[in-house]
Design a protein around this motif. Structure first.
Motif, PDB file in Angstrom:
ATOM      1  N   CYS A 207       0.843  -1.193   0.000  1.00  0.00           N
ATOM      2  CA  CYS A 207       0.000   0.000   0.000  1.00  0.00           C
ATOM      3  C   CYS A 207       0.877   1.241   0.000  1.00  0.00           C
ATOM      4  O   CYS A 207       2.014   1.218   0.487  1.00  0.00           O
ATOM      5  N   GLY A 208       0.313   2.352  -0.512  1.00  0.00           N
ATOM      6  CA  GLY A 208       1.008   3.620  -0.476  1.00  0.00           C
ATOM      7  C   GLY A 208       1.682   3.950  -1.787  1.00  0.00           C
ATOM      8  O   GLY A 208       1.457   3.321  -2.828  1.00  0.00           O
ATOM      9  N   ALA A 209       2.560   4.962  -1.745  1.00  0.00           N
ATOM     10  CA  ALA A 209       3.290   5.417  -2.933  1.00  0.00           C
ATOM     11  C   ALA A 209       4.657   5.915  -2.494  1.00  0.00           C
ATOM     12  O   ALA A 209       4.809   6.491  -1.405  1.00  0.00           O
ATOM     13  N   LYS A 347       6.027   9.209  -8.900  1.00  0.00           N
ATOM     14  CA  LYS A 347       5.875   8.284  -7.787  1.00  0.00           C
ATOM     15  C   LYS A 347       5.667   6.870  -8.308  1.00  0.00           C
ATOM     16  O   LYS A 347       5.201   6.661  -9.432  1.00  0.00           O
ATOM     17  N   THR A 349       3.482   3.754  -7.476  1.00  0.00           N
ATOM     18  CA  THR A 349       2.274   3.374  -6.746  1.00  0.00           C
ATOM     19  C   THR A 349       2.164   1.855  -6.658  1.00  0.00           C
ATOM     20  O   THR A 349       2.791   1.119  -7.431  1.00  0.00           O
ATOM     21  N   GLU A 352      -2.745  -0.728  -3.338  1.00  0.00           N
ATOM     22  CA  GLU A 352      -3.742   0.118  -2.690  1.00  0.00           C
ATOM     23  C   GLU A 352      -3.092   1.409  -2.231  1.00  0.00           C
ATOM     24  O   GLU A 352      -1.878   1.454  -1.990  1.00  0.00           O
ATOM     25  N   PRO A 353      -3.877   2.472  -2.086  1.00  0.00           N
ATOM     26  CA  PRO A 353      -3.304   3.722  -1.557  1.00  0.00           C
ATOM     27  C   PRO A 353      -3.010   3.606  -0.066  1.00  0.00           C
ATOM     28  O   PRO A 353      -3.232   2.571   0.565  1.00  0.00           O
ATOM     29  N   ASN A 354      -2.528   4.688   0.481  1.00  0.00           N
ATOM     30  CA  ASN A 354      -2.214   4.719   1.910  1.00  0.00           C
ATOM     31  C   ASN A 354      -3.485   4.456   2.705  1.00  0.00           C
ATOM     32  O   ASN A 354      -4.474   5.189   2.587  1.00  0.00           O
ATOM     33  N   GLU A 359      -8.960  11.299   1.781  1.00  0.00           N
ATOM     34  CA  GLU A 359      -8.914  11.749   0.391  1.00  0.00           C
ATOM     35  C   GLU A 359      -8.533  13.220   0.332  1.00  0.00           C
ATOM     36  O   GLU A 359      -9.088  14.068   1.028  1.00  0.00           O
ATOM     37  N   GLU A 362      -2.160  15.292   1.701  1.00  0.00           N
ATOM     38  CA  GLU A 362      -0.806  15.084   1.185  1.00  0.00           C
ATOM     39  C   GLU A 362      -0.037  14.248   2.204  1.00  0.00           C
ATOM     40  O   GLU A 362       0.223  14.701   3.321  1.00  0.00           O
ATOM     41  N   SER A 365       6.076  10.243   1.647  1.00  0.00           N
ATOM     42  CA  SER A 365       6.489   9.132   0.801  1.00  0.00           C
ATOM     43  C   SER A 365       6.753   7.919   1.669  1.00  0.00           C
ATOM     44  O   SER A 365       7.750   7.843   2.383  1.00  0.00           O
ATOM     45  N   ALA A 367       5.684   3.433   1.882  1.00  0.00           N
ATOM     46  CA  ALA A 367       4.976   2.255   1.383  1.00  0.00           C
ATOM     47  C   ALA A 367       4.913   1.235   2.505  1.00  0.00           C
ATOM     48  O   ALA A 367       5.888   1.053   3.253  1.00  0.00           O
TER      49      ALA A 367
END
Length: 576
Positions: A207-209, A347, A349, A352-354, A359, A362, A365, A367
């Motif tokens: 997850c994350g970016a 980035k 990715t 899944e996102p963080n 939503e 910011e 950085s 993961a």
């Protein structure tokens, strides 16, 4: 006219030694021409013969002092039978006034150089002592340095009769309540004997970016240092295990029986190196085991000079106290991890996102790698591991962990980074390994758990030793986690052996809540059984008074406004 010395007739004794008997009976003047009043001493053959004549002896003159001299029984003394007086008229030379006599050498004759006494009684001439000015100057400098250290030691102690190290280790990270029941007491000596090997983990979810690492920071030296910037809008998250929605989902899917985070696992793995007290909450729910941290726990902070023997100020509001340095280190570590990135918006990715970000927020950085290890035939462990960046090596993206070591005052460490970092980097790292052995071991363990290809260590110092708001980056060094673990004598089999032994112990407990507390006074861990509602009301939402807060300044080096508040960063917003 020269006088003639005539020797009288010497009678011959055919019957023995000495003159004949007739000579002794007859007056000497009638039979011989020998001088009058010269006695004769008889002797036998058994007697030893002494010196016939000694021309080297100096007899004092017969003056007034001779009357005060005690008799010696030798010739020339009053008690000697050989005491006689010469007739000066019979010897013309005796009347000489001595005007023609000249003394040639009045020194006493040398003593014979033989026998043992002569060897040991000789007085050898003393050589002049050498005075080496350089050695004397070095001694004086050493004395001054020792006096300076003693003065600093006494100055930085708030209590002259009690050292800071003894006071620090007697402060527990959590207040032990009287209703808590202690179940186990595990000394650290047993951890050194355990060993367990695990297979390579499986990645369940990413997850994350991540942003790319800026390689230009590898060329930073103390001569071209960079100012540490502040990031006001980026959010950092320190979410515990049971509050993680992904871990809850994996637990519902029965993906494992033991759940934790990389920070908690690293704390357990490096427990024998810890000095300060820490605590971990253990919850046994059914056949599953959750390792949590309390809100505002010490695990969110970074210890500074934990394993050092140099005392730190005890006052909590002092900028060089253990607590203030921990908050400052956490603040530096977060900003450093974001400044060394390229920042061009590119980035990497993942699935899944963080999972903790809302939503439009910011986020920093980072993961999260949810990984699973097999501990036993029917026992698996899932842990959330973090990486902060990615770097392209041989056309392949490699994960990177970013951490920063901070220097607050060269007088405490004994090594000035600005002078030694470029020429004696090994000495600087050796000093940090001595003063922060536990922190470096935990960073290495976290990099190994996340299977990071590189771990970057930054060297950050204050602009001025009394300014804990502004910092500069003096250098960045990269290591491979497993090579660095071998360098600091960190054994991965022993790390997993510690985790396995604690997991086996906790799996034998009944359902409920427990807490593992590192004893503040002894190298051991205690397990307490606590009520189910323990630690629920520890976290205070409202901020502390301003005089008790240790927050970064409101403007950075470039004049950009920064409030320093993050959603998860309890150590800067609420913990301080």
């Amino acid at each position: 006219m020269v006088g003639v010395f005539e020797v009288g007739a010497v009678p011959f004794n055919p019957d023995g030694w000495g003159p004949p008997e007739s000579t002794t009976a007859t007056p000497l003047s009638a039979t011989t021409t020998l001088p009058l009043h010269v006695p004769f001493a008889t002797f036998s053959r058994s007697e030893r013969l002494g010196r016939i004549a000694d021309f080297t002896r100096n007899f004092p003159s017969s003056n007034a002092n001779s009357s005060n001299r005690p008799s010696s029984g030798k010739p020339g003394s009053a008690d000697s039978p050989f005491d006689f007086s010469l007739d000066l008229d019979a010897f013309p030379l005796a009347n000489d006034d001595g005007s023609a006599f000249r003394l040639v050498d009045a020194k006493p004759p040398p003593r014979p150089r033989f026998g043992p006494k002569w060897r040991f009684n000789q007085h050898r001439p003393q050589l002049p002592q050498r005075r080496d000015e350089e050695v004397e100057a070095r001694k004086r400098e050493a004395e001054k340095e020792r006096a300076r250290r003693d003065r600093l030691y006494n100055l930085n102690r708030s209590n002259q009769n009690q050292q800071r190290r003894e006071a620090a280790i007697f402060k527990s990270s959590v207040d032990i309540q009287p209703e808590w029941n202690m179940l186990e007491q595990i000394p650290f000596s047993t951890f050194s004997k355990v060993s367990f090997s695990v297979a390579d983990p499986d990645d369940l979810l990413l997850c994350g970016a991540l942003e790319y690492y800026d390689r230009s920071f590898d060329r930073i030296t103390p001569k071209n240092e960079r100012r540490l910037e502040r990031f006001k809008n980026r959010n950092f998250f320190k979410v515990t295990t049971t509050d993680d929605p992904v871990i809850r989902r994996l637990a519902n899917e029965d993906k494992a029986t033991v759940f934790a985070t990389d920070t908690i696992l690293a704390t357990l793995m490096c427990a024998p190196r810890s000095v300060y007290s820490w605590d971990i909450v253990v919850q046994r729910v059914g056949n599953k085991l959750f390792f949590d941290k309390r809100d505002g726990s010490q695990l969110d902070l970074l210890s500074v000079h934990e394993t050092s023997q140099e005392p730190l100020p005890e006052a909590k509001d002092d900028i060089n106290s253990a607590y203030s340095l921990s908050v400052e280190a956490a603040y530096i570590n977060q900003n450093f991890s974001q400044q060394v990135l390229v920042g061009d918006g590119n980035k990497v990715t993942f699935d899944e996102p963080n999972p903790f970000a809302n939503e439009g927020d910011e986020v920093a950085s980072v993961a999260y790698r949810y990984r699973r290890w097999k501990l036993d035939n029917d026992m698996y462990l899932v842990a959330r591991c973090e990486v902060q960046s990615v770097v392209e090596i041989n056309n392949k993206n490699s994960f990177v962990t970013l951490n920063a070591l901070n220097e607050f005052d060269p007088k405490y460490s004994g090594v000035d980074w600005r002078q030694k970092l470029e020429t004696q980097r090994g000495a600087v790292l050796a000093t940090e390994l001595k003063n922060n052995a536990n922190k470096l071991a935990k960073w290495t363990a976290q990099a190994i758990l996340a299977s990071a290809d590189l771990m970057k260590l930054g060297y950050v110092t204050r602009v001025h030793p009394r300014d804990h708001f502004n910092h500069v980056i003096l250098g960045v060094v990269g290591y491979k986690p497993r090579d660095f673990a071998s360098q600091i004598n960190l054994n991965t089999s022993n790390m997993w052996g510690i985790v396995k032994s604690i997991v086996d112990l906790c799996m034998k407990l009944n359902e409920g809540k427990y807490v593992l507390v590192k004893d503040p006074a002894k190298p051991q861990v205690r397990i307490y059984e606590v009520p189910a509602d323990a630690f629920e009301n520890d976290y205070v939402e409202e901020p502390l008074p301003e005089d008790e807060q240790v927050q970064p300044p409101t403007e950075d080096a470039e004049g950009v406004e920064s409030n320093g508040n993050t959603n998860d960063n309890k150590e800067i917003e609420a913990q301080t």
